[in-house]
Write an enzyme that holds these catalytic residues in place. Structure first.
Site, PDB file in Angstrom:
ATOM      1  N   GLU A   9       0.801  -1.225   0.000  1.00 59.51           N
ATOM      2  CA  GLU A   9       0.000   0.000   0.000  1.00 59.51           C
ATOM      3  C   GLU A   9       0.828   1.267   0.000  1.00 59.51           C
ATOM      4  OE1 GLU A   9      -0.167  -1.167   4.368  1.00 59.51           O
ATOM      5  OE2 GLU A   9       0.878  -1.702   2.545  1.00 59.51           O
ATOM      6  N   ASP A  82      -0.198  -4.093   4.791  1.00 56.64           N
ATOM      7  CA  ASP A  82       0.175  -4.320   6.189  1.00 56.64           C
ATOM      8  C   ASP A  82      -0.567  -5.513   6.791  1.00 56.64           C
ATOM      9  OD1 ASP A  82       1.933  -2.234   6.169  1.00 56.64           O
ATOM     10  OD2 ASP A  82       0.653  -0.831   7.250  1.00 56.64           O
ATOM     11  N   ASP A  84      -2.553  -6.426   9.125  1.00 57.55           N
ATOM     12  CA  ASP A  84      -3.585  -6.152  10.129  1.00 57.55           C
ATOM     13  C   ASP A  84      -4.942  -6.077   9.429  1.00 57.55           C
ATOM     14  OD1 ASP A  84      -3.511  -3.739   8.786  1.00 57.55           O
ATOM     15  OD2 ASP A  84      -2.665  -2.593  10.435  1.00 57.55           O
ATOM     16  N   GLU A  86      -6.868  -3.540   8.517  1.00 61.80           N
ATOM     17  CA  GLU A  86      -6.948  -2.590   7.411  1.00 61.80           C
ATOM     18  C   GLU A  86      -6.199  -3.123   6.192  1.00 61.80           C
ATOM     19  OE1 GLU A  86      -8.804   0.254   7.288  1.00 61.80           O
ATOM     20  OE2 GLU A  86      -9.535  -0.386   9.239  1.00 61.80           O
ATOM     21  N   TYR A 300       6.803  -4.771  12.529  1.00 58.33           N
ATOM     22  CA  TYR A 300       5.512  -4.116  12.343  1.00 58.33           C
ATOM     23  C   TYR A 300       5.051  -3.463  13.639  1.00 58.33           C
ATOM     24  CZ  TYR A 300       0.843  -3.230  10.587  1.00 58.33           C
ATOM     25  OH  TYR A 300      -0.317  -2.617  10.189  1.00 58.33           O
ATOM     26  N   ARG A 302       2.054  -2.183  14.642  1.00 54.58           N
ATOM     27  CA  ARG A 302       0.688  -2.290  15.190  1.00 54.58           C
ATOM     28  C   ARG A 302       0.510  -3.697  15.749  1.00 54.58           C
ATOM     29  NH1 ARG A 302      -0.108   0.732  10.385  1.00 54.58           N
ATOM     30  NH2 ARG A 302      -0.585   2.914  10.875  1.00 54.58           N
ATOM     31  N   HIS A 346       1.484 -10.960  15.480  1.00 53.41           N
ATOM     32  CA  HIS A 346       2.775 -10.310  15.250  1.00 53.41           C
ATOM     33  C   HIS A 346       3.630 -10.338  16.510  1.00 53.41           C
ATOM     34  CE1 HIS A 346       0.469  -8.967  11.916  1.00 53.41           C
ATOM     35  NE2 HIS A 346      -0.262  -8.147  12.650  1.00 53.41           N
TER      36      HIS A 346
END
Length: 782
Positions: A9, A82, A84, A86, A300, A302, A346
């Site tokens: 992204e 990513d 997650d 989203e 990562y 988040r 993660h």
């Protein structure tokens, strides 16, 4: 054409990944989401079981066409947004747009770290798009849309256009307002501290504080009793009642999860949650390290798991042994207690390689990137270090019915504190840094007696760190959303920062009152936390996303229907109208809050007001209009100075019969010069060298080129020392970069004011609020 297409992204992430994958791979960026619910309508079919109506985001068709073109000729397509919710939604929407003909060659890839190993591991361990995760994301998106789209217009009608209600944001606002109300209602209570200093037999003096009377906790309530206690203590004798000696261990903190990183960056670096996450995103996606090219420096960012890979742990332990010695190694691998709703997909946030020390990249990173990387690196390495060890002794000293306590603590072994000391929200009184050699039964000689008047303190306003801590503890929102929640509260002017603490504005308090009065259940912290648990259950496959939406809407709809008929709240204040003695209530107009008589229209009394520290109100008389000495050419009355939302103007006091208004500037000698649209100012246009003229717009007067529309130069105006009107050029921070796509950001103007916008528009729609620095430079508001 390369055989393999990888879609991420972020353009910055794309550059880093392409370096590692080689010529058989093409890496393209979607620049965030490609599809979303429409901006101009609800986009959710309430009559068809909440079916969402996704559409391609404006400006993204060109990107999708490019992705399709390369995808159609590729043998394998790896979707690598990513790792997650989203990111999963972005991957899902891209897969939909690539079409059925590409379905069999699409793979989902998760990169926990943007390093050669992390990328190779990701490509080797592909899988399908996680349907449960995408369902959790779209359930959250639809929940947020239902609340925002259906409740916000009620605020527009009652207050002003542009306000917003949010499913989680409004609960966070409620926390701020309720804390402010606690502070206002707080009544401080007097108490006194009694301290006695003894000769310790060393250079240091032994200090002890009165703690108990007759075996029970004791607080001296006033000065009179303090004097009586001091007299009794001085008349008596002091004997050591008990000495407790022990070793105290302080464990190293665990490596960062998202919320803890935001809290610690706020405490230690004064970074906002938004700035922390922006910097962490850059460190994750890759930083140019000279000849090495872009390298991802952290994993990562988040995550709410403290899990760490064995390889990373071994690397850290090897570094510690070599740098500090074996005695500084922790005795085993530490792990946190398993908390409810932890997403363990993660690792914790850590450096991708301990070998890349903060000092080795200090000259490459900018100042803030370095500070955050050092914080993450230090925390991770120290989490593998031995406990700090202290010798502590606690001495209880008796004098008649009174018991005093003295505590000393001396570091015996620094352990992890050699490298890292965790920040604190509120400072506490420290133990004495000395150990006294006294024995039980020993008589002590007092050196001096002290008493000090104190008052209990109200709860502190939330700082960024304590607000994030509370949101996490209450289960409100998710760590990945805290930054946007906090920035929205500031951007919507629902709260201000005073001394690094949140203070709700009058607008914020009125909005909160309206929302709670009409949607108490929906904006209740426990209900919001329960919704987060439901979303986690959707991701775990335990609940269906539409089932969660049905349950929510069944509770939401009755409150919404009632509010649509009558959206109001009791905003009366404890003051009476000075004209008619009826109640006064808070109202909101285009120039802000004011109070008005509840008997309107019979009584038209209004007033500005000030809310005092104890929550009471003080009426503030309106300023009298100042005469200008200039005659109104329409009706002959003297024009007066009036303040408007666009600045000060000259206006006729005969309004509404006479609506004459003039814009003006004040010359160096104090003379008033009235501005006229079309008047030339005698300064050439810096763009085309034609003349500049004064123009009128909906936001007031400004300077523009007379060659408009062929030349679009505009500027605000100012008066120089000679009294000439000249263009006023903004001093703009030229180093503002878009954290989403890496392109420069430029200063723009709208009816709401100035803002920074990405030059990648419309592909990238990133925009940021502004702040004026001490030297006058306009920069990004964090």
């Amino acid at each position: 054409m390369p055989k393999n297409l990888v879609i991420v992204e972020s353009p910055a992430k794309a550059r880093t990944i392409e370096k590692y994958l080689g010529r058989n791979f093409k890496v393209l960026a979607s620049v965030g989401h490609v599809k979303d619910l429409p901006a101009s309508s609800l986009g959710v079919d309430l009559d068809n079981d909440f079916e969402p109506k996704y559409s391609i985001i404006r400006g993204k068709k060109k990107i999708i066409d490019e992705l399709k073109k390369v995808a159609n000729s590729a043998e394998n397509i790896y979707l690598a947004p990513d790792p997650d919710r989203e990111g999963e939604a972005i991957a899902w929407h891209i897969a939909e747009e690539l079409g059925k003909k590409n379905k069999g060659k699409i793979y989902r890839v998760l990169f926990n770290e943007i390093t050669k190993k992390g990328i190779e591991d990701g490509i080797k361990n592909t899988g399908p798009i996680n349907e449960n995760r995408t369902n959790a994301q779209q359930a959250r998106r639809i929940l947020d849309r239902l609340v925002g789209y259906l409740v916000s217009p009620l605020l527009w009608k009652s207050l002003k256009y542009g306000l917003s209600a949010g499913r989680v944001q409004s609960v966070a606002l409620r926390l701020l307002v309720e804390r402010e109300e606690e502070i206002e209602k707080f009544k401080p209570e007097e108490y006194w501290l009694i301290d006695v200093t003894f000769k310790g037999g060393q250079k240091a003096l032994l200090k002890a504080r009165l703690e108990k009377k007759n075996g029970k906790k004791y607080r001296v309530p006033n000065g009179e009793e303090a004097e009586a206690v001091l007299a009794a203590l001085k008349a008596g004798s002091y004997n050591v009642n008990e000495v407790i000696r022990k070793e105290v261990f302080e464990r190293a903190p665990l490596p960062f999860i998202t919320s803890k990183l935001q809290q610690e960056a706020a405490r230690k670096l004064s970074f906002s949650a938004k700035r922390t996450m922006m910097l962490a995103q850059r460190l994750y996606e890759g930083i140019e390290l000279g000849s090495e090219g872009p390298v991802g420096l952290i994993t990562y960012m988040r995550t709410d798991s403290t899990r760490v890979s064995p390889d990373a742990t071994n690397e850290a332990r090897g570094y510690i042994e070599k740098q500090y010695g074996k005695e500084f190694l922790s005795k085993g691998v530490k792990g946190g207690s398993k908390k409810k709703n932890v997403q363990d997909a993660h690792e914790a946030i850590r450096p991708t390689s301990v070998a890349i020390t903060p000092e080795s990249v200090k000259k490459i990173l900018d100042t803030d990137q370095y500070k955050l990387y050092k914080l993450i690196w230090d925390r991770f390495v120290s989490s593998n270090m031995a406990d700090a060890v202290y010798d502590q002794n606690t001495i209880h000293i008796a004098n008649g019915p009174y018991l005093l306590k003295s505590q000393g603590k001396v570091m015996k072994f620094p352990g992890f504190q050699t490298l890292y000391i965790e920040g604190v929200d509120e400072s506490k009184e420290k133990d004495q840094e000395v150990i006294f050699d006294v024995k039980e039964g020993e008589t002590l000689n007092p050196e001096k007696h002290d008493s000090k008047q104190m008052f209990t303190q109200p709860p502190a306003r939330y700082s960024e760190a304590t607000l994030v801590k509370t949101l996490e503890a209450e289960g409100i929102g998710r760590p990945s959303t805290y930054a946007s929640i906090i920035s929205t509260l500031i951007d919507r002017e629902y709260a201000n920062m005073e001394e690094k603490r949140f203070k709700p504005t009058e607008l914020g308090r009125v909005v909160c009152s309206l929302l709670i009065a009409n949607f108490d259940r929906i904006f209740e912290p426990k209900f919001t936390a329960g919704m987060e648990e439901d979303l986690d259950s959707v991701e775990a496959g335990e609940l269906t996303w539409k089932g969660v939406l049905r349950d929510f809407y069944a509770k939401f709809k009755p409150e919404l229907e009632k509010a649509e008929k009558q959206f109001s709240a009791n905003l009366k204040i404890e003051m009476k109208c000075p004209v008619c003695e009826k109640d006064l209530t808070i109202k909101y107009g285009r120039n802000g809050n004011f109070v008005a008589c509840t008997s309107y229209p019979e009584c038209k009394f209004t007033s500005n007001y000030e809310r005092l520290e104890d929550g009471s109100f003080k009426l503030v008389p309106k300023e009298e209009d100042k005469p200008s000495g200039i005659e109104c050419e329409k009706c002959g009355k003297e024009l007066v100075f009036k303040k408007t939302r666009f600045g000060e103007v000259l206006a006729c006091p005969g309004y509404p019969e006479c609506k004459n208004i003039k814009n003006y500037v004040t010359l160096p000698d104090g003379e008033i010069k009235i501005l006229a649209a079309g008047e030339e100012i005698g300064t050439p246009c810096p763009k085309c060298e034609a003349g500049l003229t004064i123009k009128g717009g909906r936001n007031g007067m400004f300077i523009g080129c007379k060659n408009y529309p062929d030349c679009d130069f505009t500027a605000n105006m100012e008066v120089n020392e000679q009294g000439d009107i000249i263009p006023k050029y903004d001093k703009v921070d030229e180093n503002v970069k878009c954290e989403k796509c890496g392109k420069p950001m430029v200063l723009k103007k709208s009816r709401r004011g100035k803002f920074f916008a990405c030059t990648g528009y419309p592909e990238c729609k990133n925009a940021k609020s502004t702040i004026v620095l001490e030297d006058g430079t306009i920069s990004v508001k964090e």
